[in-house]
Design a protein around this motif. Sequence first.
Motif, short mmCIF file in Angstrom:
data_model
loop_
_atom_site.label_atom_id
_atom_site.label_comp_id
_atom_site.label_asym_id
_atom_site.label_seq_id
_atom_site.Cartn_x
_atom_site.Cartn_y
_atom_site.Cartn_z
N ASP A 60 4.39 3.75 -3.29
CA ASP A 60 4.13 4.55 -2.08
C ASP A 60 2.63 4.69 -1.84
O ASP A 60 2.16 4.64 -0.69
CB ASP A 60 4.78 5.94 -2.22
CG ASP A 60 6.28 5.90 -2.01
OD1 ASP A 60 6.76 5.01 -1.28
OD2 ASP A 60 6.98 6.76 -2.59
N LYS A 61 1.88 4.89 -2.92
CA LYS A 61 0.42 4.98 -2.81
C LYS A 61 -0.17 3.67 -2.29
O LYS A 61 -1.08 3.66 -1.46
CB LYS A 61 -0.18 5.31 -4.18
CG LYS A 61 -0.08 6.77 -4.57
CD LYS A 61 -1.09 7.59 -3.80
CE LYS A 61 -1.08 9.04 -4.25
NZ LYS A 61 -2.03 9.85 -3.44
N ILE A 62 0.35 2.55 -2.80
CA ILE A 62 -0.12 1.23 -2.36
C ILE A 62 0.18 1.02 -0.88
O ILE A 62 -0.64 0.50 -0.13
CB ILE A 62 0.52 0.12 -3.22
CG1 ILE A 62 -0.09 0.13 -4.63
CG2 ILE A 62 0.33 -1.26 -2.58
CD1 ILE A 62 0.55 -0.82 -5.60
N LYS A 63 1.36 1.46 -0.44
CA LYS A 63 1.74 1.34 0.97
C LYS A 63 0.75 2.12 1.85
O LYS A 63 0.32 1.63 2.90
CB LYS A 63 3.15 1.86 1.18
CG LYS A 63 3.69 1.68 2.59
CD LYS A 63 5.01 2.39 2.80
CE LYS A 63 4.83 3.89 2.81
NZ LYS A 63 6.06 4.64 3.15
N GLU A 64 0.38 3.32 1.40
CA GLU A 64 -0.59 4.13 2.15
C GLU A 64 -1.94 3.43 2.22
O GLU A 64 -2.59 3.41 3.27
CB GLU A 64 -0.75 5.50 1.47
CG GLU A 64 0.47 6.39 1.59
CD GLU A 64 0.32 7.68 0.79
OE1 GLU A 64 -0.80 7.96 0.33
OE2 GLU A 64 1.33 8.39 0.61
N LEU A 103 -2.47 0.20 2.05
CA LEU A 103 -2.32 -0.95 2.94
C LEU A 103 -2.40 -0.53 4.40
O LEU A 103 -2.99 -1.22 5.23
CB LEU A 103 -0.99 -1.66 2.67
CG LEU A 103 -0.86 -2.40 1.33
CD1 LEU A 103 0.58 -2.84 1.09
CD2 LEU A 103 -1.79 -3.62 1.29
N GLN A 104 -1.81 0.61 4.72
CA GLN A 104 -1.84 1.12 6.09
C GLN A 104 -3.25 1.53 6.51
O GLN A 104 -3.57 1.53 7.70
CB GLN A 104 -0.87 2.30 6.23
CG GLN A 104 0.60 1.88 6.17
CD GLN A 104 1.55 3.06 6.08
OE1 GLN A 104 1.14 4.18 5.78
NE2 GLN A 104 2.83 2.82 6.34
N GLU A 105 -4.07 1.88 5.51
CA GLU A 105 -5.47 2.23 5.79
C GLU A 105 -6.37 1.00 5.91
O GLU A 105 -7.58 1.12 6.12
CB GLU A 105 -6.00 3.14 4.68
CG GLU A 105 -5.35 4.52 4.67
CD GLU A 105 -5.76 5.35 3.46
OE1 GLU A 105 -6.60 4.85 2.67
OE2 GLU A 105 -5.25 6.47 3.30
N GLY A 106 -5.77 -0.19 5.73
CA GLY A 106 -6.53 -1.42 5.89
C GLY A 106 -7.02 -2.05 4.60
O GLY A 106 -7.74 -3.05 4.63
N GLN A 107 -6.61 -1.50 3.47
CA GLN A 107 -7.03 -2.04 2.18
C GLN A 107 -6.18 -3.27 1.85
O GLN A 107 -5.02 -3.37 2.26
CB GLN A 107 -6.86 -0.99 1.10
CG GLN A 107 -7.63 -1.28 -0.18
CD GLN A 107 -7.57 -0.10 -1.14
OE1 GLN A 107 -6.70 0.76 -1.04
NE2 GLN A 107 -8.49 -0.05 -2.09
N SER A 108 -6.76 -4.22 1.13
CA SER A 108 -6.01 -5.42 0.73
C SER A 108 -5.04 -5.07 -0.40
O SER A 108 -5.23 -4.08 -1.11
CB SER A 108 -6.96 -6.52 0.28
OG SER A 108 -7.59 -6.17 -0.94
N LEU A 109 -4.01 -5.90 -0.58
CA LEU A 109 -3.00 -5.65 -1.61
C LEU A 109 -3.63 -5.70 -3.01
O LEU A 109 -3.32 -4.86 -3.86
CB LEU A 109 -1.88 -6.69 -1.51
CG LEU A 109 -0.76 -6.60 -2.56
CD1 LEU A 109 -0.04 -5.27 -2.48
CD2 LEU A 109 0.23 -7.76 -2.39
N SER A 110 -4.51 -6.67 -3.24
CA SER A 110 -5.13 -6.80 -4.57
C SER A 110 -5.99 -5.58 -4.90
O SER A 110 -5.97 -5.09 -6.04
CB SER A 110 -5.96 -8.08 -4.64
OG SER A 110 -6.94 -8.11 -3.62
N ASP A 111 -6.74 -5.06 -3.91
CA ASP A 111 -7.57 -3.87 -4.14
C ASP A 111 -6.70 -2.64 -4.39
O ASP A 111 -7.02 -1.80 -5.23
CB ASP A 111 -8.49 -3.61 -2.95
CG ASP A 111 -9.65 -4.61 -2.88
OD1 ASP A 111 -9.95 -5.21 -3.93
OD2 ASP A 111 -10.22 -4.79 -1.80
N ALA A 112 -5.59 -2.55 -3.66
CA ALA A 112 -4.67 -1.42 -3.84
C ALA A 112 -4.04 -1.46 -5.23
O ALA A 112 -3.89 -0.43 -5.88
CB ALA A 112 -3.59 -1.46 -2.76
N MET A 113 -3.68 -2.66 -5.68
CA MET A 113 -3.10 -2.80 -7.03
C MET A 113 -4.13 -2.49 -8.10
O MET A 113 -3.81 -1.93 -9.15
CB MET A 113 -2.59 -4.23 -7.23
CG MET A 113 -1.28 -4.53 -6.54
SD MET A 113 -0.76 -6.24 -6.85
CE MET A 113 0.95 -6.18 -6.29
#
Length: 400
Positions: free
Chosen positions: A102-106, A108-118
Amino acid sequence: MLYYRYKGRSLQGKLKKGKLKAETEMEAVRHLEQQGVTVFEIKALDSFLYKDIAIGKPIKLRDFVIFLRQFSTLIEAGIPINESVDILAKQTSNKAFAFVLDKIKENLQEGQSLSDAMREHRKYFPELLTRMVHAGEISGNLDEILDNMANYYEKQYALKQKIKTALAYPLMVSVFAIMITIFLLVYIVPIFTDLFASFGETLPIYTVFILKLSTFIQNTWWLLLAFILFLVLVASFLVKSEKTAYKIDAFKLRIPIIGSFIQKSQLTRMTQTLSTLLNSSVPILQSVKITENIVDNRLIAQVLNLSRDALERGQSMAEAMKPHSVIPPMVVQMIAVGERTGSLDKMLHKIADFYEKDLDEASDKLKALIEPLLIIILAIVVGAIVLAIVIPMFTIFELL
């Protein structure tokens, strides 16, 4: 979540300092910047008093493989990444992992890349995966990368299971032997102590030793328990020392039969990781660095470190590995061929396949060799205690 102590300045130039709660340092800085605070110093408060109690466990490797497979399928079907993450978050049974997704989804919605979110959740997503995801985002083949990583972690899971299966039986028999020995010394031998004393006969030295050992264990069991606890604490302290940990890893490889098995398992892990990284176009220096952090043996990690230094100087990786006995000549030769022909990833894949099959045979041999050996040791220990009691009994029966 952690608490962070920060110092910074507001838009008006006033000094700001205090504490705040955030998942990561990056998130803490972002939150402060949104409040108009320019951070120039931030530090995580590692004290137990400042840490939240974690609810839930990190995802199991088997479930992690399923997650990657499903993620790959959703991306390949054309479903946007943030929607795919949302779907996976809703269907996972691990509440802690669902919270992370859920945090990663948030993010991603803010424009962050998947790798940075992970990368902000290293407890759940290893560096190897985040780097591979980053490579997939750049190349546009994220679904293929995720599928490759699922294959990789599936092999790692199978490798761990082989090691557990091979070593579980010896450990179980060893624990059983210790329990049987303690039971005989604490409950059975004392029954005969008074019997032997009542006859007043001179007992064999060997029997006297067993009787005194039994008495010692009964009277000072707490001291023995404290001594074992002390040894465990000392061992855990020594393992934290890099020099001691290096010697322990070296000793593991010298243990007869088991040492060879450990070496093969580590070589399998090393070559699988390197092959996966190079096959996904990750630069070789980065690939070696990541692999160096993944292997569980410091001798192999040191060889990889030296190999990386050699590559930085424009030298051969195989030549850097050659003087070290922990890397077999066959591996060195195949890596050398891979470097000369430009097919290092394929050569490493072949080495990994070879050792994976060899590990299956080694696992069967290890169980076949250790099983009778442990049974013999158990029989000797139990037989020795029984003989200490039986031998004097013959003398008593003769007197009767």
